[in-house]
Structure formats: C-alpha cells, structure tokens
Design a protein around this motif. Sequence first.
Motif, PDB file in Angstrom:
ATOM      1  N   ALA A  11      68.931 -65.817 -13.924  1.00 56.37           N
ATOM      2  CA  ALA A  11      68.946 -64.325 -14.218  1.00 56.37           C
ATOM      3  C   ALA A  11      67.939 -63.693 -13.772  1.00 56.37           C
ATOM      4  N   GLY A  12      67.190 -64.312 -12.603  1.00 52.73           N
ATOM      5  CA  GLY A  12      65.829 -63.837 -12.059  1.00 52.73           C
ATOM      6  C   GLY A  12      66.209 -62.563 -11.053  1.00 52.73           C
ATOM      7  N   GLN A  13      65.394 -62.218 -10.228  1.00 56.58           N
ATOM      8  CA  GLN A  13      65.345 -61.323  -9.315  1.00 56.58           C
ATOM      9  C   GLN A  13      66.958 -61.237  -8.611  1.00 56.58           C
ATOM     10  N   ILE A  14      67.293 -62.333  -8.153  1.00 55.25           N
ATOM     11  CA  ILE A  14      68.383 -62.195  -7.234  1.00 55.25           C
ATOM     12  C   ILE A  14      69.802 -62.327  -8.386  1.00 55.25           C
ATOM     13  N   GLY A  15      69.511 -62.990  -9.528  1.00 54.35           N
ATOM     14  CA  GLY A  15      70.529 -63.038 -10.445  1.00 54.35           C
ATOM     15  C   GLY A  15      70.935 -61.756 -11.054  1.00 54.35           C
ATOM     16  N   PHE A  33      73.449 -66.717 -16.994  1.00 55.59           N
ATOM     17  CA  PHE A  33      72.894 -67.826 -17.789  1.00 55.59           C
ATOM     18  C   PHE A  33      71.235 -68.049 -17.356  1.00 55.59           C
ATOM     19  N   ASP A  34      70.435 -68.224 -18.118  1.00 59.64           N
ATOM     20  CA  ASP A  34      69.189 -68.531 -17.575  1.00 59.64           C
ATOM     21  C   ASP A  34      68.539 -69.558 -18.829  1.00 59.64           C
ATOM     22  N   ILE A  35      67.488 -70.451 -18.484  1.00 57.90           N
ATOM     23  CA  ILE A  35      66.857 -70.885 -19.728  1.00 57.90           C
ATOM     24  C   ILE A  35      65.768 -70.128 -20.172  1.00 57.90           C
ATOM     25  N   VAL A  77      74.441 -69.732  -7.986  1.00 59.19           N
ATOM     26  CA  VAL A  77      73.292 -70.261  -8.399  1.00 59.19           C
ATOM     27  C   VAL A  77      72.068 -69.799  -7.867  1.00 59.19           C
ATOM     28  N   THR A  78      71.075 -69.328  -8.550  1.00 62.08           N
ATOM     29  CA  THR A  78      69.759 -69.148  -8.345  1.00 62.08           C
ATOM     30  C   THR A  78      68.825 -69.717  -9.046  1.00 62.08           C
ATOM     31  N   ALA A  79      69.141 -70.647  -9.970  1.00 59.05           N
ATOM     32  CA  ALA A  79      68.141 -71.189 -10.912  1.00 59.05           C
ATOM     33  C   ALA A  79      67.236 -71.800 -10.004  1.00 59.05           C
ATOM     34  N   GLY A  80      65.977 -71.673 -10.722  1.00 57.56           N
ATOM     35  CA  GLY A  80      65.029 -72.496  -9.935  1.00 57.56           C
ATOM     36  C   GLY A  80      63.642 -71.545  -9.492  1.00 57.56           C
ATOM     37  N   VAL A  81      62.834 -72.235  -8.821  1.00 57.68           N
ATOM     38  CA  VAL A  81      61.575 -71.183  -8.451  1.00 57.68           C
ATOM     39  C   VAL A  81      61.811 -70.801  -6.920  1.00 57.68           C
ATOM     40  N   PRO A  82      61.380 -69.455  -6.915  1.00 58.70           N
ATOM     41  CA  PRO A  82      61.145 -68.958  -5.543  1.00 58.70           C
ATOM     42  C   PRO A  82      59.734 -69.147  -4.668  1.00 58.70           C
ATOM     43  N   CYS A 118      75.676 -71.628  -3.765  1.00 61.98           N
ATOM     44  CA  CYS A 118      74.234 -71.959  -4.072  1.00 61.98           C
ATOM     45  C   CYS A 118      73.128 -71.175  -3.086  1.00 61.98           C
ATOM     46  N   ILE A 119      72.288 -70.320  -3.953  1.00 60.46           N
ATOM     47  CA  ILE A 119      71.395 -69.700  -3.152  1.00 60.46           C
ATOM     48  C   ILE A 119      69.757 -70.311  -3.243  1.00 60.46           C
ATOM     49  N   THR A 120      69.723 -71.073  -4.085  1.00 58.96           N
ATOM     50  CA  THR A 120      68.438 -71.601  -4.516  1.00 58.96           C
ATOM     51  C   THR A 120      67.971 -72.539  -3.280  1.00 58.96           C
ATOM     52  N   ASN A 121      66.665 -72.278  -2.986  1.00 60.24           N
ATOM     53  CA  ASN A 121      65.938 -73.172  -1.737  1.00 60.24           C
ATOM     54  C   ASN A 121      65.366 -74.493  -2.348  1.00 60.24           C
ATOM     55  N   PRO A 122      65.270 -75.480  -1.244  1.00 60.59           N
ATOM     56  CA  PRO A 122      65.756 -75.279   0.248  1.00 60.59           C
ATOM     57  C   PRO A 122      66.968 -75.263   0.527  1.00 60.59           C
ATOM     58  N   GLY A 143      76.739 -72.740   0.259  1.00 62.79           N
ATOM     59  CA  GLY A 143      75.454 -72.077   0.426  1.00 62.79           C
ATOM     60  C   GLY A 143      75.216 -70.976   1.096  1.00 62.79           C
ATOM     61  N   MET A 144      74.517 -69.685   0.395  1.00 61.18           N
ATOM     62  CA  MET A 144      74.518 -68.739   0.952  1.00 61.18           C
ATOM     63  C   MET A 144      73.393 -68.617   2.056  1.00 61.18           C
ATOM     64  N   ALA A 145      73.287 -68.374   3.431  1.00 58.31           N
ATOM     65  CA  ALA A 145      72.254 -68.251   4.038  1.00 58.31           C
ATOM     66  C   ALA A 145      72.390 -67.348   5.314  1.00 58.31           C
ATOM     67  N   VAL A 147      74.925 -65.627   5.956  1.00 57.58           N
ATOM     68  CA  VAL A 147      75.319 -63.906   5.977  1.00 57.58           C
ATOM     69  C   VAL A 147      74.031 -63.220   5.799  1.00 57.58           C
ATOM     70  N   LEU A 148      73.053 -63.631   5.151  1.00 60.75           N
ATOM     71  CA  LEU A 148      71.812 -63.238   5.039  1.00 60.75           C
ATOM     72  C   LEU A 148      71.001 -63.128   6.572  1.00 60.75           C
ATOM     73  N   ASP A 149      70.901 -64.320   6.991  1.00 62.58           N
ATOM     74  CA  ASP A 149      69.969 -64.445   8.317  1.00 62.58           C
ATOM     75  C   ASP A 149      70.632 -63.481   9.589  1.00 62.58           C
ATOM     76  N   GLY A 175      70.318 -74.899   9.941  1.00 66.05           N
ATOM     77  CA  GLY A 175      69.728 -74.800   8.527  1.00 66.05           C
ATOM     78  C   GLY A 175      69.056 -73.482   8.280  1.00 66.05           C
ATOM     79  N   HIS A 176      69.003 -73.220   7.023  1.00 71.53           N
ATOM     80  CA  HIS A 176      68.066 -71.816   6.794  1.00 71.53           C
ATOM     81  C   HIS A 176      66.709 -72.292   6.770  1.00 71.53           C
ATOM     82  N   GLY A 177      66.048 -71.856   7.641  1.00 73.52           N
ATOM     83  CA  GLY A 177      64.448 -72.256   7.702  1.00 73.52           C
ATOM     84  C   GLY A 177      63.991 -71.916   9.057  1.00 73.52           C
TER      85      GLY A 177
HETATM   86  P1  A3D Z   1      63.400 -65.851  -9.993  1.00 68.09           P
HETATM   87  O1  A3D Z   1      63.263 -64.329  -9.865  1.00 68.09           O
HETATM   88  O2  A3D Z   1      62.240 -66.757 -10.119  1.00 68.09           O
HETATM   89  O3  A3D Z   1      64.606 -66.273 -10.640  1.00 68.09           O
HETATM   90  C1  A3D Z   1      64.879 -67.693 -10.953  1.00 68.09           C
HETATM   91  C2  A3D Z   1      65.496 -67.818 -12.346  1.00 68.09           C
HETATM   92  O4  A3D Z   1      65.805 -69.104 -12.283  1.00 68.09           O
HETATM   93  C3  A3D Z   1      64.219 -67.643 -13.326  1.00 68.09           C
HETATM   94  O5  A3D Z   1      64.766 -66.428 -14.062  1.00 68.09           O
HETATM   95  C4  A3D Z   1      64.109 -68.802 -14.116  1.00 68.09           C
HETATM   96  O6  A3D Z   1      64.091 -68.694 -15.384  1.00 68.09           O
HETATM   97  C5  A3D Z   1      65.729 -69.466 -13.842  1.00 68.09           C
HETATM   98  N1  A3D Z   1      65.572 -70.967 -14.006  1.00 68.09           N
HETATM   99  C6  A3D Z   1      64.511 -71.774 -13.775  1.00 68.09           C
HETATM  100  N2  A3D Z   1      65.143 -73.093 -14.218  1.00 68.09           N
HETATM  101  C7  A3D Z   1      66.305 -72.819 -14.426  1.00 68.09           C
HETATM  102  C8  A3D Z   1      67.298 -73.918 -15.028  1.00 68.09           C
HETATM  103  N3  A3D Z   1      67.255 -75.128 -15.269  1.00 68.09           N
HETATM  104  N4  A3D Z   1      68.634 -73.197 -15.371  1.00 68.09           N
HETATM  105  C9  A3D Z   1      68.949 -71.943 -15.308  1.00 68.09           C
HETATM  106  N5  A3D Z   1      67.843 -71.347 -14.950  1.00 68.09           N
HETATM  107  C10 A3D Z   1      66.796 -71.617 -14.685  1.00 68.09           C
HETATM  108  O7  A3D Z   1      63.904 -66.215  -8.358  1.00 68.09           O
HETATM  109  P2  A3D Z   1      64.839 -65.459  -7.283  1.00 68.09           P
HETATM  110  O8  A3D Z   1      65.990 -64.832  -8.094  1.00 68.09           O
HETATM  111  O9  A3D Z   1      63.810 -64.526  -6.596  1.00 68.09           O
HETATM  112  O10 A3D Z   1      65.012 -66.760  -6.342  1.00 68.09           O
HETATM  113  C11 A3D Z   1      66.006 -67.590  -6.735  1.00 68.09           C
HETATM  114  C12 A3D Z   1      65.947 -68.598  -5.729  1.00 68.09           C
HETATM  115  O11 A3D Z   1      66.824 -68.178  -4.547  1.00 68.09           O
HETATM  116  C13 A3D Z   1      64.894 -69.342  -5.184  1.00 68.09           C
HETATM  117  O12 A3D Z   1      64.887 -70.677  -5.178  1.00 68.09           O
HETATM  118  C14 A3D Z   1      64.647 -68.667  -4.124  1.00 68.09           C
HETATM  119  O13 A3D Z   1      63.863 -69.370  -2.982  1.00 68.09           O
HETATM  120  C15 A3D Z   1      66.103 -68.523  -3.482  1.00 68.09           C
HETATM  121  N6  A3D Z   1      66.312 -67.712  -2.207  1.00 68.09           N
HETATM  122  C16 A3D Z   1      67.082 -68.327  -1.409  1.00 68.09           C
HETATM  123  C17 A3D Z   1      67.298 -67.080  -0.165  1.00 68.09           C
HETATM  124  C18 A3D Z   1      68.304 -67.667   0.794  1.00 68.09           C
HETATM  125  O14 A3D Z   1      68.631 -66.806   1.771  1.00 68.09           O
HETATM  126  C19 A3D Z   1      68.762 -69.050   0.886  1.00 68.09           C
HETATM  127  C20 A3D Z   1      66.686 -65.897   0.065  1.00 68.09           C
HETATM  128  C21 A3D Z   1      66.055 -65.523  -1.117  1.00 68.09           C
HETATM  129  C22 A3D Z   1      65.621 -66.431  -2.126  1.00 68.09           C
END
Ligand code: A3D
Length: 320
Positions: A11-15, A33-35, A77-82, A118-122, A143-145, A147-149, A175-177
């Motif tokens: 539920a971060g920036q993208i969520g 959902f978010d931790i 799914v966007t969980a993880g770190v950007p 899935c949106i989480t990188n890589p 995985g979503m990439a 459409v954005l690219d 690949g998205h890279g």
């Molecule tokens: P961010 O705003 O940090 O949100 C990530 C959220 O994930 C945070 O709120 C965290 O608390 C939460 N989180 C961390 N670990 C867990 C867990 N185990 N279970 C549930 N939640 C968790 O990041 P964002 O929303 O800006 O980006 C999310 C992901 O998308 C990152 O990996 C980016 O690199 C990726 N991303 C991908 C693209 C593509 O085009 C594929 C584009 C932009 C970002």
Amino acid sequence: MARPKIALIGAGQIGGTLAHLAALKELGDIVLFDISEGTPEGKALDIAESGPSEGFDAAMSGTQSYEDIAGADVCIVTAGVPRKPGMSRDDLLGINLKVMKSVGEGIRDHAPDAFVICITNPLDAMVWALREFSGLPHEKVCGMAGVLDSARFRHFLSTEFNVSMRDVTAFVLGGHGDTMVPLARYSTVGGIPLPDLVEMGWTTQDKLDAIVQRTRDGGAEIVGLLKTGSAFYAPATSAIEMAEAFLKDQKRVLPCAAYVDGAYGLDGFYVGVPTVIGAGGVEKVVNINMNKDEQAMFDKSVDAVKGLVAACKEIDPSLA
Ligand code: A3D
C-alpha cells in the motif's frame, strides 16, 4: 451480483494510486494489504472519504492480515522496496525475493483463484518467483511492465510528432530493464510504421534513436527527478488497464511479462511479450516475427532475465 474483489498487496506509492484508480473506475471492492501498520488502513479511509464527492460505490479497507484478501478476483502486487537514485532494478533482488515468498504463500493460501499482476522489481524475475511461491497456474500470474514501457514510448512519440497519443501505438518487448526492446517497425503513428515516417521526412533516425533510448531509461529519469522513490502514477494506471481487461473479459492485446513456453524459442520463462488478456488471464502469447537485429536485442534481454532467475535460485535454493 456481488462486486469483484481487488486485493492490493503493498500500500505504498503505487498501491495507494491503484486503490484510488480502481475506486474511480468502480472496478470492485478494494482491500489494501501492507506490513506497515496504519498505512493501508489510512489510505483506505482517505480514499473512501473521497467517494461522496466523486460518487463511486466501492468498499475500501486496509489490513495486515492475509485472511482479508480471501476470495480476491484480482491481486496486484507492489510489496517490496523501490529504487533510489544510483540503484538499478537488479539491486532490489535479494530484499524483494523474500517479500515475494511471503506474498506468494499468502495468495496461495487465501486467493488461489485470483488473476495476479506483479509490479515489484526486478519485474521479470519477481513475477517468476511469485508464481513459483504461489503455485498458481501460469496464465493467472503475469507482470506489468510492457504497458508502462510502451506508454512512455507513445508519450515521447506523440510529443515528437505533435499528434494525439491516442493515434500512436508502440511495441516494447523483452525484459523490463536496460535491455528492453522498443520495436520501431511495429510502432505506428496513425497506422504508419515509424521507419516509414523517417523515410517520409516527418522525423529523423537520430531523433527516433534518442526516443528509444529515453524509453529504455524512462524509469531512471523519474527516479532521478523524484530522488525519494520511483514512478507510481503511470505504473498504477498501466496495471489497472490490465486488471480491467481481465475483469471485463476485454481480450485486450497488451504487452506484459508472461510465461512463455514454446513461443519465441523459450521454454518456461517470464519475459515481456504481446499477449491477449481476458477472463482466462493471459489467454494467448502472440508470437511475432522479428528480423535479425530485433532477435539479437530480444535474445540479449532474455539472457539478462535468465541471469536474474539464476540469481534467485542461488539466493533461495527451494526455487532451484
Ligand atoms: P513503496 O512506496 O515503497 O511501497 C512498497 C510497499 O510495500 C511499502 O508500503 C511497504 O511497507 C510494503 N511492503 C514491504 N514489504 C512487504 C511485505 N512483505 N508484505 C507486504 N507489503 C510489504 O514502493 P512503490 O509503490 O513506489 O513501488 C513498489 C514496487 O514497484 C517497487 O519494487 C518498485 O521498484 C516497483 N516498480 C515497478 C515498476 C514497473 O514498471 C515494473 C514501475 C515502478 C515501480
């Protein structure tokens, strides 16, 4: 008929942006959902409170419990770190692989019938790992990439040609890279392929090459400007386009990171290819013809994805 249920894992920036867009489009009821305690609840309440002005009907909730995603039709799914400035998408691999394990198991146990984006990188490695951990059918996990690219490519092209983005189509494979493959031959303005537009003198090859490179660097350009995170408006919009295609059985032809088994000479890899998305999930992988140069670029991109998947297997031997 009950509304569809959309679970947003992360539920971060993208969520948060996904939740807002899904509500505005009335795609269904939404669970964030978010931790991070309070974040999904706070965003859900904030968006719900925009409902009376906007006039949408969608239930909105936040949670730290996977039980609340039970029966979801779509999980994004966007969980993880950007990324932060100076980081490549691949630098995120170790941390986000662990996140994919807990998310994959949560989806397996509580929403096994969902269409998962899935949106989480890589991206290409994480969507592969998420599928492995969840055990869902390959056609229900993508995985979503692309459409954005391709949206970035279309935006840059429409600016160059000074025409509506609606009349620009673009094609990005691989690949998205840094090795992604924007295909000029299959990208058009009003149906006219880009190489023909160069011949017609509407643009130059140098300008086109610069646009292709800017598309490849599109994510890094935003990271460099924002400094504290990565792009989120356009990534969320792209994933919503895919979710809508599934929920409304639109049979959209969209590029996404799909499981390719047989087509493109690949056996069992997630990589960016054109697909048809409908009620069955990824219903078809479209196998296009590539010339020698395009094939070489695609092979290089696939090799980069294979390297990341191998790294995942080294970090987590249960994936081997
Ligand atoms: P961010 O705003 O940090 O949100 C990530 C959220 O994930 C945070 O709120 C965290 O608390 C939460 N989180 C961390 N670990 C867990 C867990 N185990 N279970 C549930 N939640 C968790 O990041 P964002 O929303 O800006 O980006 C999310 C992901 O998308 C990152 O990996 C980016 O690199 C990726 N991303 C991908 C693209 C593509 O085009 C594929 C584009 C932009 C970002």
